[in-house]
Design an enzyme around this catalytic site. Structure first.
Site, PDB file in Angstrom:
ATOM      1  N   THR A 102       0.808  -1.230   0.000  1.00 42.49           N
ATOM      2  CA  THR A 102       0.000   0.000   0.000  1.00 42.49           C
ATOM      3  C   THR A 102       0.839   1.276   0.000  1.00 42.49           C
ATOM      4  O   THR A 102       0.293   2.369   0.120  1.00 42.49           O
ATOM      5  CB  THR A 102      -0.902   0.055   1.249  1.00 42.49           C
ATOM      6  OG1 THR A 102      -0.045   0.034   2.394  1.00 42.49           O
ATOM      7  CG2 THR A 102      -1.863  -1.111   1.307  1.00 42.49           C
ATOM      8  N   LYS A 103       2.137   1.187  -0.096  1.00 43.08           N
ATOM      9  CA  LYS A 103       2.979   2.381   0.037  1.00 43.08           C
ATOM     10  C   LYS A 103       3.121   3.106  -1.313  1.00 43.08           C
ATOM     11  O   LYS A 103       2.695   2.591  -2.338  1.00 43.08           O
ATOM     12  CB  LYS A 103       4.332   1.984   0.637  1.00 43.08           C
ATOM     13  CG  LYS A 103       4.209   1.367   2.043  1.00 43.08           C
ATOM     14  CD  LYS A 103       3.595   2.313   3.064  1.00 43.08           C
ATOM     15  CE  LYS A 103       3.006   1.592   4.256  1.00 43.08           C
ATOM     16  NZ  LYS A 103       3.915   1.247   5.318  1.00 43.08           N
ATOM     17  N   PRO A 104       3.722   4.330  -1.294  1.00 47.65           N
ATOM     18  CA  PRO A 104       3.713   5.162  -2.512  1.00 47.65           C
ATOM     19  C   PRO A 104       4.233   4.456  -3.765  1.00 47.65           C
ATOM     20  O   PRO A 104       3.716   4.678  -4.852  1.00 47.65           O
ATOM     21  CB  PRO A 104       4.587   6.348  -2.129  1.00 47.65           C
ATOM     22  CG  PRO A 104       4.439   6.463  -0.656  1.00 47.65           C
ATOM     23  CD  PRO A 104       4.316   5.041  -0.151  1.00 47.65           C
TER      24      PRO A 104
END
Ligand SMILES: *Cc1c(COP(=O)(O)O)cnc(C)c1O
Length: 415
Positions: free
Chosen positions: A216-218
């Site tokens: 879910t990170k950038p």
């Protein structure tokens, strides 16, 4: 018209060096179109899939040439002058960074209470104490005034968290740390790309800055992380400790010219290396990092317009000259609103819209609560934020219609 992330990435893949299209479908999550809006959705397209498949066909799966290329490109993205060391997660990276900074039993490390537990857990791995402090109202980043009051002779380091991709004021953090002889390890899990006073997070003079490539990170590699540092000694120690404490990695031993099987063990290291499959995905994601941020920023801007006048706080936009990564969109429902945070999450769920809370502050979690020092320690800002906190959907391929649907539910529930 719905603009699916897959069609964007396919379009981009076609303009890349390898125009050939694969038959493999994109990850199922990129294809779900049942009208639901997830809280987050990664953009994984044909280019990522092709890159991972090429590694699978290459005969070298674990840490090798793709990891080196990813590290090199990551350091280059940050403007050079830094070393980047790829690891299996940001948690691993924070652990290795703290170890390389010499944190050990009896030491104290200052950590904001409004973060994911990993920021503080890694300090316990090393037998040191995580000292929790409150956050500031606007940035939701560490409150340095309270940090100053919690300093003792045992305090060795501070871990600022760039919450949601809003930059901590690195000039102030570094001045504070230098004044008190502390090392700085930045938790930049949300902060790619983030700029503070024009300068990318990851390019400042902290001892280490750690990024996450969790799903879910950038940007994502499924699981993964990167430790960035200007200190060659820290980089070398992290490289050694991510791979069993060996003085040479497997690629050096088996694939390089003049390779030999021989190696030495110089420390009881960990097993925290990144695979070449993950790194190959990361190289493609890094090339898109600005496009992904722009997509999130567009959706965030529409939220600001659509949520105006409702009894809630939106996240603070970055100050002039800085850049917000817009990793997520955590709002705070006002106490005076006619619906609570839980009502809002239930209403979103009923409308098939995902939501989350980032985070229940660590001082409210059983393990950390039990370790709080006796005597008064107060976290009024984090407590007040948490009571009304809801993270509403935000992801790069989010359409205006999707933003409007989320805003409509909030308006119906709160307006
Ligand atoms: C996700 C996250 C981490 C841990 O990252 P992993 O790569 O999953 O280990 C650490 N700190 C913060 C603030 C995070 O959001």
């Amino acid at each position: 018209m719905q603009h699916s992330p897959l069609s964007q990435t396919e379009a981009r893949a076609r303009t890349g060096s390898k125009p050939r299209r694969m038959q493999t479908p994109a990850v199922p999550s990129a294809r779900i179109d049942d009208g639901s809006i997830p809280c987050f959705r990664a953009v994984i397209g044909t280019a990522e899939i092709n890159a991972a498949v090429a590694v699978l066909r290459s005969g070298w799966l674990t840490t090798g040439p793709k990891v080196r290329e990813f590290e090199h490109k990551f350091a280059e993205f940050l403007g050079g002058g830094v070393e980047a060391v790829a690891v299996s997660s940001a948690t691993a990276g924070l652990h290795l960074a703290a170890e390389a900074c010499g944190i050990g039993p009896g030491d104290e490390v200052i950590v904001p209470t409004l973060t994911f537990t990993a920021t503080a857990s890694v300090i316990r791995y090393l037998g040191a104490e995580a000292v929790l402090v409150d956050v500031e109202e606007a940035s939701r980043g560490i409150d340095l005034a309270q940090a100053e009051r919690r300093l003792t002779t045992k305090t060795k380091a501070i871990i600022p968290v760039h919450f949601g991709g809003y930059p901590c004021d690195m000039t102030r953090v570094l001045a504070f740390a230098r004044r008190h002889g502390l090392k700085v390890i930045e938790d930049a899990a949300h902060a790619l790309p983030t700029r503070c006073d024009g300068r990318l997070i990851g390019s400042w003079e902290s001892e280490a800055c750690v990024f996450s490539f969790y799903a879910t990170k950038p940007i994502t590699t499924g699981e993964g992380g990167m430790v960035v540092t200007r200190d060659h000694g820290v980089a070398e120690r992290v490289r050694t400790m991510r791979a069993h404490g060996l003085n040479r990695d497997a690629f050096d031993r088996f694939r390089k010219v003049g390779a030999s099987w021989d190696y030495d063990v110089v420390a009881p290291g960990y097993k925290y290396n990144l695979t070449d499959m993950a790194a190959a995905i990361g190289i493609v994601q890094l090339a898109r990092v600005e496009t992904l941020q722009a997509g999130r920023q567009r959706a965030a801007a529409r939220y600001f317009a659509q949520l105006r006048g409702l009894p809630l706080d939106c996240p603070t936009p970055a100050p002039a000259g800085s850049l917000h990564a817009w990793h997520m969109f955590p709002i705070r429902i006002h106490e005076s609103a006619r619906a609570t945070r839980d009502d809002v999450i239930a209403a979103l769920k009923a409308a098939n819209i995902g939501a989350s809370v980032h985070y229940r502050p660590l001082h409210q979690m059983s393990y950390w609560k039990a370790r709080l020092p006796s005597g008064p320690s107060a976290f009024p800002v984090a407590d007040r934020y948490f009571a009304g906190a809801v993270t509403i959907p935000l992801f790069p391929g989010m359409t205006e219609a999707q933003v409007d649907r989320v805003a409509d539910v909030l308006r119906r529930t709160l307006g």
